[in-house]
Write a protein that holds these residues in place. Structure first.
Motif, PDB file in Angstrom:
ATOM      1  N   MET A   1       0.852  -1.167   0.000  1.00  0.00           N
ATOM      2  CA  MET A   1       0.000   0.000   0.000  1.00  0.00           C
ATOM      3  C   MET A   1       0.902   1.236   0.000  1.00  0.00           C
ATOM      4  SD  MET A   1      -2.976   1.043   2.716  1.00  0.00           S
ATOM      5  CE  MET A   1      -4.150  -0.192   2.231  1.00  0.00           C
ATOM      6  N   HIS A   2       0.617   2.154  -0.877  1.00  0.00           N
ATOM      7  CA  HIS A   2       1.438   3.347  -1.015  1.00  0.00           C
ATOM      8  C   HIS A   2       1.065   4.392   0.030  1.00  0.00           C
ATOM      9  CE1 HIS A   2       3.116   1.819  -4.719  1.00  0.00           C
ATOM     10  NE2 HIS A   2       1.889   1.561  -5.152  1.00  0.00           N
ATOM     11  N   PHE A   3       1.958   5.372   0.180  1.00  0.00           N
ATOM     12  CA  PHE A   3       1.760   6.421   1.176  1.00  0.00           C
ATOM     13  C   PHE A   3       0.457   7.182   0.938  1.00  0.00           C
ATOM     14  CE2 PHE A   3       2.241  10.830   2.539  1.00  0.00           C
ATOM     15  CZ  PHE A   3       2.509  10.631   3.883  1.00  0.00           C
ATOM     16  N   LYS A   4       0.154   7.484  -0.311  1.00  0.00           N
ATOM     17  CA  LYS A   4      -1.055   8.253  -0.622  1.00  0.00           C
ATOM     18  C   LYS A   4      -2.316   7.475  -0.238  1.00  0.00           C
ATOM     19  CE  LYS A   4      -3.210  10.831  -4.356  1.00  0.00           C
ATOM     20  NZ  LYS A   4      -3.135  11.216  -5.762  1.00  0.00           N
ATOM     21  N   GLN A   5      -2.323   6.172  -0.494  1.00  0.00           N
ATOM     22  CA  GLN A   5      -3.471   5.349  -0.109  1.00  0.00           C
ATOM     23  C   GLN A   5      -3.600   5.264   1.412  1.00  0.00           C
ATOM     24  OE1 GLN A   5      -2.460   1.719  -2.143  1.00  0.00           O
ATOM     25  NE2 GLN A   5      -4.123   2.024  -3.624  1.00  0.00           N
ATOM     26  N   LYS A   6      -2.483   5.098   2.115  1.00  0.00           N
ATOM     27  CA  LYS A   6      -2.522   5.041   3.572  1.00  0.00           C
ATOM     28  C   LYS A   6      -3.073   6.339   4.149  1.00  0.00           C
ATOM     29  CE  LYS A   6       1.548   2.119   3.931  1.00  0.00           C
ATOM     30  NZ  LYS A   6       2.936   2.059   4.380  1.00  0.00           N
ATOM     31  N   ALA A   7      -2.601   7.459   3.603  1.00  0.00           N
ATOM     32  CA  ALA A   7      -3.055   8.762   4.096  1.00  0.00           C
ATOM     33  C   ALA A   7      -4.537   8.971   3.800  1.00  0.00           C
ATOM     34  CB  ALA A   7      -2.222   9.874   3.474  1.00  0.00           C
ATOM     35  N   THR A   8      -4.988   8.594   2.616  1.00  0.00           N
ATOM     36  CA  THR A   8      -6.397   8.756   2.250  1.00  0.00           C
ATOM     37  C   THR A   8      -7.299   7.910   3.139  1.00  0.00           C
ATOM     38  OG1 THR A   8      -5.753   9.187  -0.040  1.00  0.00           O
ATOM     39  CG2 THR A   8      -8.055   8.591   0.358  1.00  0.00           C
ATOM     40  N   TYR A   9      -6.959   6.648   3.312  1.00  0.00           N
ATOM     41  CA  TYR A   9      -7.760   5.766   4.155  1.00  0.00           C
ATOM     42  C   TYR A   9      -7.746   6.231   5.616  1.00  0.00           C
ATOM     43  CZ  TYR A   9      -8.023   2.495   0.247  1.00  0.00           C
ATOM     44  OH  TYR A   9      -8.261   1.914  -0.959  1.00  0.00           O
ATOM     45  N   SER A  10      -6.605   6.730   6.060  1.00  0.00           N
ATOM     46  CA  SER A  10      -6.513   7.217   7.437  1.00  0.00           C
ATOM     47  C   SER A  10      -7.414   8.429   7.648  1.00  0.00           C
ATOM     48  CB  SER A  10      -5.070   7.581   7.775  1.00  0.00           C
ATOM     49  OG  SER A  10      -4.254   6.440   7.736  1.00  0.00           O
ATOM     50  N   TRP A  11      -7.454   9.340   6.680  1.00  0.00           N
ATOM     51  CA  TRP A  11      -8.333  10.514   6.793  1.00  0.00           C
ATOM     52  C   TRP A  11      -9.803  10.104   6.774  1.00  0.00           C
ATOM     53  CZ3 TRP A  11      -7.509  14.984   8.731  1.00  0.00           C
ATOM     54  CH2 TRP A  11      -6.251  15.556   8.671  1.00  0.00           C
ATOM     55  N   ILE A  12     -10.141   9.140   5.948  1.00  0.00           N
ATOM     56  CA  ILE A  12     -11.534   8.683   5.886  1.00  0.00           C
ATOM     57  C   ILE A  12     -11.950   8.056   7.215  1.00  0.00           C
ATOM     58  CG2 ILE A  12     -13.070   6.978   4.803  1.00  0.00           C
ATOM     59  CD1 ILE A  12     -11.500   7.517   2.173  1.00  0.00           C
ATOM     60  N   ILE A  13     -11.096   7.221   7.767  1.00  0.00           N
ATOM     61  CA  ILE A  13     -11.418   6.562   9.030  1.00  0.00           C
ATOM     62  C   ILE A  13     -11.465   7.564  10.175  1.00  0.00           C
ATOM     63  CG2 ILE A  13     -10.553   4.910  10.734  1.00  0.00           C
ATOM     64  CD1 ILE A  13      -9.597   3.216   8.336  1.00  0.00           C
ATOM     65  N   SER A  14     -10.527   8.511  10.216  1.00  0.00           N
ATOM     66  CA  SER A  14     -10.541   9.494  11.297  1.00  0.00           C
ATOM     67  C   SER A  14     -11.749  10.422  11.185  1.00  0.00           C
ATOM     68  CB  SER A  14      -9.244  10.299  11.330  1.00  0.00           C
ATOM     69  OG  SER A  14      -9.070  11.040  10.140  1.00  0.00           O
ATOM     70  N   SER A  15     -12.187  10.731   9.980  1.00  0.00           N
ATOM     71  CA  SER A  15     -13.409  11.529   9.807  1.00  0.00           C
ATOM     72  C   SER A  15     -14.636  10.747  10.274  1.00  0.00           C
ATOM     73  CB  SER A  15     -13.583  11.937   8.351  1.00  0.00           C
ATOM     74  OG  SER A  15     -12.507  12.723   7.929  1.00  0.00           O
ATOM     75  N   ALA A  16     -14.650   9.457  10.011  1.00  0.00           N
ATOM     76  CA  ALA A  16     -15.755   8.622  10.471  1.00  0.00           C
ATOM     77  C   ALA A  16     -15.776   8.525  11.996  1.00  0.00           C
ATOM     78  CB  ALA A  16     -15.650   7.226   9.855  1.00  0.00           C
TER      79      ALA A  16
END
Length: 95
Positions: free
Chosen positions: A1-16
């Motif tokens: 998993m690339h850095f951009k995907q990790k950051a995107t998924y992390s932002w989605i989960i933290s927003s949830a």
């Protein structure tokens, strides 16, 4: 998993997690009477702005702040760091 995907998924989960904290009591807080030398007790609270209208109780979110804005920021940063760290550990490649 690339850095951009990790950051995107992390932002989605933290927003949830932030949205869930408004609906459900998942944030640790200390509450006590709004008097000098009050005795505070720990419990789980919601980060709902509707609950800040009470004047009888003083609430310290995360045991640190009474500000709702700071509590939102602390929750977002904690959730982001935890999820990003979990993604980094779980998706690392072995050489």
């Amino acid at each position: 998993m690339h850095f951009k995907q990790k950051a995107t998924y992390s932002w989605i989960i933290s927003s949830a997690v932030l949205a869930l904290s408004i609906l459900f009591p998942i944030v640790p807080c200390q509450t006590g009477a709004n008097v000098p030398n009050a005795i505070y007790s720990w419990k789980m609270c919601r980060l709902s702005p509707d609950l800040m209208c009470t004047t009888e109780l003083k609430t310290f979110f995360f045991g640190y702040t009474t500000s709702m804005t700071e509590s939102y920021l602390i929750l977002l940063v904690l959730a982001l760091l935890i999820t990003f760290g979990a993604f980094s550990i779980l998706t690392r490649k072995k050489n």
